[in-house]
Design an enzyme around this catalytic site. Sequence first.
Site, PDB file in Angstrom:
ATOM      1  N   TYR A   9     -10.866 -36.119  59.032  1.00 13.52           N
ATOM      2  CA  TYR A   9     -11.169 -34.835  58.964  1.00 13.52           C
ATOM      3  C   TYR A   9     -12.693 -34.700  59.780  1.00 13.52           C
ATOM      4  O   TYR A   9     -12.716 -33.627  60.480  1.00 13.52           O
ATOM      5  CB  TYR A   9     -11.619 -34.624  57.612  1.00 13.52           C
ATOM      6  CG  TYR A   9     -11.965 -33.155  57.058  1.00 13.52           C
ATOM      7  CD1 TYR A   9     -10.810 -32.314  56.636  1.00 13.52           C
ATOM      8  CD2 TYR A   9     -13.161 -32.688  57.158  1.00 13.52           C
ATOM      9  CE1 TYR A   9     -11.063 -31.099  56.673  1.00 13.52           C
ATOM     10  CE2 TYR A   9     -13.300 -31.429  57.034  1.00 13.52           C
ATOM     11  CZ  TYR A   9     -12.399 -30.525  56.713  1.00 13.52           C
ATOM     12  OH  TYR A   9     -12.721 -29.020  56.239  1.00 13.52           O
TER      13      TYR A   9
ATOM     14  N   PHE B 181      -9.837  -9.739  79.777  1.00 17.03           N
ATOM     15  CA  PHE B 181      -8.181 -10.035  79.599  1.00 17.03           C
ATOM     16  C   PHE B 181      -8.194  -9.106  78.005  1.00 17.03           C
ATOM     17  O   PHE B 181      -9.048  -8.840  77.554  1.00 17.03           O
ATOM     18  CB  PHE B 181      -7.895 -11.303  79.225  1.00 17.03           C
ATOM     19  CG  PHE B 181      -6.511 -11.721  78.864  1.00 17.03           C
ATOM     20  CD1 PHE B 181      -5.535 -11.273  79.672  1.00 17.03           C
ATOM     21  CD2 PHE B 181      -6.013 -12.069  77.617  1.00 17.03           C
ATOM     22  CE1 PHE B 181      -3.847 -11.198  79.377  1.00 17.03           C
ATOM     23  CE2 PHE B 181      -4.652 -12.288  77.290  1.00 17.03           C
ATOM     24  CZ  PHE B 181      -3.691 -11.924  78.174  1.00 17.03           C
ATOM     25  N   ASP B 182      -6.785  -8.781  77.651  1.00 15.96           N
ATOM     26  CA  ASP B 182      -6.587  -7.771  76.458  1.00 15.96           C
ATOM     27  C   ASP B 182      -7.208  -8.469  75.427  1.00 15.96           C
ATOM     28  O   ASP B 182      -7.817  -7.537  74.531  1.00 15.96           O
ATOM     29  CB  ASP B 182      -5.130  -7.651  76.424  1.00 15.96           C
ATOM     30  CG  ASP B 182      -4.233  -8.548  76.279  1.00 15.96           C
ATOM     31  OD1 ASP B 182      -4.444  -9.821  76.436  1.00 15.96           O
ATOM     32  OD2 ASP B 182      -2.981  -8.180  75.988  1.00 15.96           O
TER      33      ASP B 182
ATOM     34  N   ASP C 143     -14.737 -17.290  81.373  1.00 16.36           N
ATOM     35  CA  ASP C 143     -13.393 -17.386  80.714  1.00 16.36           C
ATOM     36  C   ASP C 143     -12.699 -18.555  81.648  1.00 16.36           C
ATOM     37  O   ASP C 143     -12.340 -18.271  82.690  1.00 16.36           O
ATOM     38  CB  ASP C 143     -12.670 -16.264  80.473  1.00 16.36           C
ATOM     39  CG  ASP C 143     -11.451 -16.409  80.046  1.00 16.36           C
ATOM     40  OD1 ASP C 143     -10.763 -17.542  79.952  1.00 16.36           O
ATOM     41  OD2 ASP C 143     -10.848 -15.701  79.120  1.00 16.36           O
TER      42      ASP C 143
ATOM     43  N   HIS D 254       1.256  -3.421  72.604  1.00 15.75           N
ATOM     44  CA  HIS D 254       2.441  -3.988  73.364  1.00 15.75           C
ATOM     45  C   HIS D 254       3.248  -4.887  72.627  1.00 15.75           C
ATOM     46  O   HIS D 254       4.447  -5.025  72.656  1.00 15.75           O
ATOM     47  CB  HIS D 254       2.002  -4.502  74.518  1.00 15.75           C
ATOM     48  CG  HIS D 254       1.037  -5.403  74.646  1.00 15.75           C
ATOM     49  ND1 HIS D 254      -0.253  -5.200  74.293  1.00 15.75           N
ATOM     50  CD2 HIS D 254       1.010  -6.765  75.089  1.00 15.75           C
ATOM     51  CE1 HIS D 254      -1.063  -6.192  74.399  1.00 15.75           C
ATOM     52  NE2 HIS D 254      -0.009  -7.060  74.693  1.00 15.75           N
TER      53      HIS D 254
ATOM     54  N   LYS E 206      -3.245 -22.840  78.995  1.00 20.16           N
ATOM     55  CA  LYS E 206      -3.109 -22.669  80.355  1.00 20.16           C
ATOM     56  C   LYS E 206      -3.232 -23.816  81.179  1.00 20.16           C
ATOM     57  O   LYS E 206      -2.464 -24.702  81.163  1.00 20.16           O
ATOM     58  CB  LYS E 206      -3.888 -21.473  80.915  1.00 20.16           C
ATOM     59  CG  LYS E 206      -3.569 -19.933  80.266  1.00 20.16           C
ATOM     60  CD  LYS E 206      -4.008 -19.827  78.963  1.00 20.16           C
ATOM     61  CE  LYS E 206      -3.857 -18.271  78.620  1.00 20.16           C
ATOM     62  NZ  LYS E 206      -3.901 -17.985  77.214  1.00 20.16           N
TER      63      LYS E 206
ATOM     64  N   ALA F 186      -9.770 -20.101  81.332  1.00 20.69           N
ATOM     65  CA  ALA F 186      -8.314 -20.372  81.111  1.00 20.69           C
ATOM     66  C   ALA F 186      -7.750 -20.932  82.079  1.00 20.69           C
ATOM     67  O   ALA F 186      -6.734 -21.812  82.163  1.00 20.69           O
ATOM     68  CB  ALA F 186      -7.692 -19.039  80.823  1.00 20.69           C
TER      69      ALA F 186
HETATM   70  N1  F0G Z   1      -8.393 -15.546  78.404  1.00 18.01           N
HETATM   71  C1  F0G Z   1      -7.473 -15.184  79.463  1.00 18.01           C
HETATM   72  C2  F0G Z   1      -7.914 -14.815  80.959  1.00 18.01           C
HETATM   73  C3  F0G Z   1      -6.383 -15.218  78.962  1.00 18.01           C
HETATM   74  O1  F0G Z   1      -5.249 -15.059  79.991  1.00 18.01           O
HETATM   75  C4  F0G Z   1      -5.751 -15.186  77.769  1.00 18.01           C
HETATM   76  C5  F0G Z   1      -4.515 -15.526  77.217  1.00 18.01           C
HETATM   77  C6  F0G Z   1      -6.733 -15.532  76.648  1.00 18.01           C
HETATM   78  C7  F0G Z   1      -7.960 -15.567  77.231  1.00 18.01           C
HETATM   79  C8  F0G Z   1      -6.419 -15.693  75.452  1.00 18.01           C
HETATM   80  O2  F0G Z   1      -6.241 -17.180  75.181  1.00 18.01           O
HETATM   81  O3  F0G Z   1      -3.776 -16.900  74.170  1.00 18.01           O
HETATM   82  O4  F0G Z   1      -4.986 -19.073  73.862  1.00 18.01           O
HETATM   83  O5  F0G Z   1      -5.611 -16.998  72.519  1.00 18.01           O
HETATM   84  N2  F0G Z   1      -3.527 -15.180  77.930  1.00 18.01           N
HETATM   85  C9  F0G Z   1      -2.128 -15.285  77.644  1.00 18.01           C
HETATM   86  C10 F0G Z   1      -1.284 -14.588  78.641  1.00 18.01           C
HETATM   87  C11 F0G Z   1      -1.796 -14.597  76.437  1.00 18.01           C
HETATM   88  O6  F0G Z   1      -0.066 -14.313  78.653  1.00 18.01           O
HETATM   89  O7  F0G Z   1      -1.658 -14.282  79.794  1.00 18.01           O
HETATM   90  P1  F0G Z   1      -5.198 -17.655  73.981  1.00 18.01           P
END
Ligand code: F0G
Length: 453
Positions: free
Chosen positions: A76, A128-129, A218, A444, A261, A220
């Site tokens: 833990y 990102f969204d 960010d 979406h 990613k 990713a």
């Molecule tokens: N930042 C970027 C640039 C992303 O593309 C994503 C997720 C996130 C943050 C959020 O990360 O999914 O681990 O919570 N992108 C996915 C996509 C969902 O399909 O591009 P997460």
Amino acid sequence: MSEWNYRTIIEPFKIKMVEPIPFTTAAERQAWLKKAGYNLFNIPAEKVTIDLLTDSGTSAMSALQWSALMRGDESYAGAKSFFVLEGMVKRIMGYSHVIPVHQGRAAERILFSVVGGKGKIVPGNTHFDTTRANITASGAQAVDLPCPEAAASQDDYPFKGNISLEALERLLKAKSQNIPLCLMTLTNNALGGQPASLENLRQTKKLLKKYKVPLFIDAARFAENAYFIKIREKGMSGKTVEEIAREIFSLADGAMMSAKKDAFANIGGFLALNDPAWAQKARNLLILTEGFPTYGGLAGRDLEAIAQGLLEVLDEDYLKYRLRSTAYLGEGLQRLGIPIICPVGAHAVYIDAKEFLAHIAPKKFPGHSLAVALYLEAGIRSCELGSLMFGQDAKMELVRLAIPRRVYTQSHIDWVIEVFERIVNKKETLPGFRIVSAPKELRHFTARLAPVG
Ligand code: F0G
């Protein structure tokens, strides 16, 4: 492989374990679409033949990642696996505090709960969204400042992921005291998976320093971005991707990463930063909903898989193949006269659906129409990034064909291109769509739609 000089860049892996892909009939796909309210997120994966919905969490893990799972320490507190991940993140990013989370958006929620709030403004190259949603949910305002070159989809400018330094300076001059940080998303997923240059990051840092505003990344797709810097930016070809990555992160004060990613993990992420006060607040929030600071909502085995994935993504033979194989899909579509965002990024090909389906007005979701047609034709799942996803904030009407890492081979991609050939021949017959029902935020994912006309 680096000295090899063949036209064909082969997949730099062989396959040890396989899973079958499903095939469906046109009648089945039609029935599933109706049942799903024409929303591809509602289609069961076992009804999808080639799944290009996302490159997130869909990677094939390596033999070493699978074996790393067995090393997972499930204690833990203070699990050995945490220190393995912490060591790897510090090696690449160099930040003092490493806070694991269950996926990228948890890092976003925690970071913006700490630094966001009413009256705050968070600029970036384009959020990102989920990032935008988490900034907004904190009460703050998310501001996109992409470089002007990003708007010309057919232009070959190599670093369309750059932030506009002029726009950033204007905002800093007027409001710097309300800006807790500036976020650079590498690569810029919302605008075509385009990279930012090291020079742009350096200039951004310089500007932010003047106004005492921290820079966050960010991360990713940081390795894909670093490899673009290596091959496209002047004077960078002699550096390793790891050196470039370290330089990128040395310019910033912290980073958030969705490990789903570039870390080839099926789940996971982390927040890494230098500020001890922010780190303390973040850990307190982490304990509230994610878990103890040495596991953050993940199992010890996940931490091991992420650490191993972070090491593997620095492999330049892999990155060379990654960029080449995505460009290969883009070239196939261009041969068919399909307009795509140029130059092609690393994780996806983005089709300009507004231009491709010019008979469908943006308010009738041309991108969604193309995504539905691809599923109906051959069970290919893709994702709209346009007026359906972003509503009023949509800058383009795109369809993203995201390529899961190490999952599909060149013949899968050839088959996708062949399916597009058929779509091209019937594109004038594709209908627009209307929303039947949708939630207010992130609509979406769950909206239901119907064809019109
Ligand atoms: N930042 C970027 C640039 C992303 O593309 C994503 C997720 C996130 C943050 C959020 O990360 O999914 O681990 O919570 N992108 C996915 C996509 C969902 O399909 O591009 P997460």
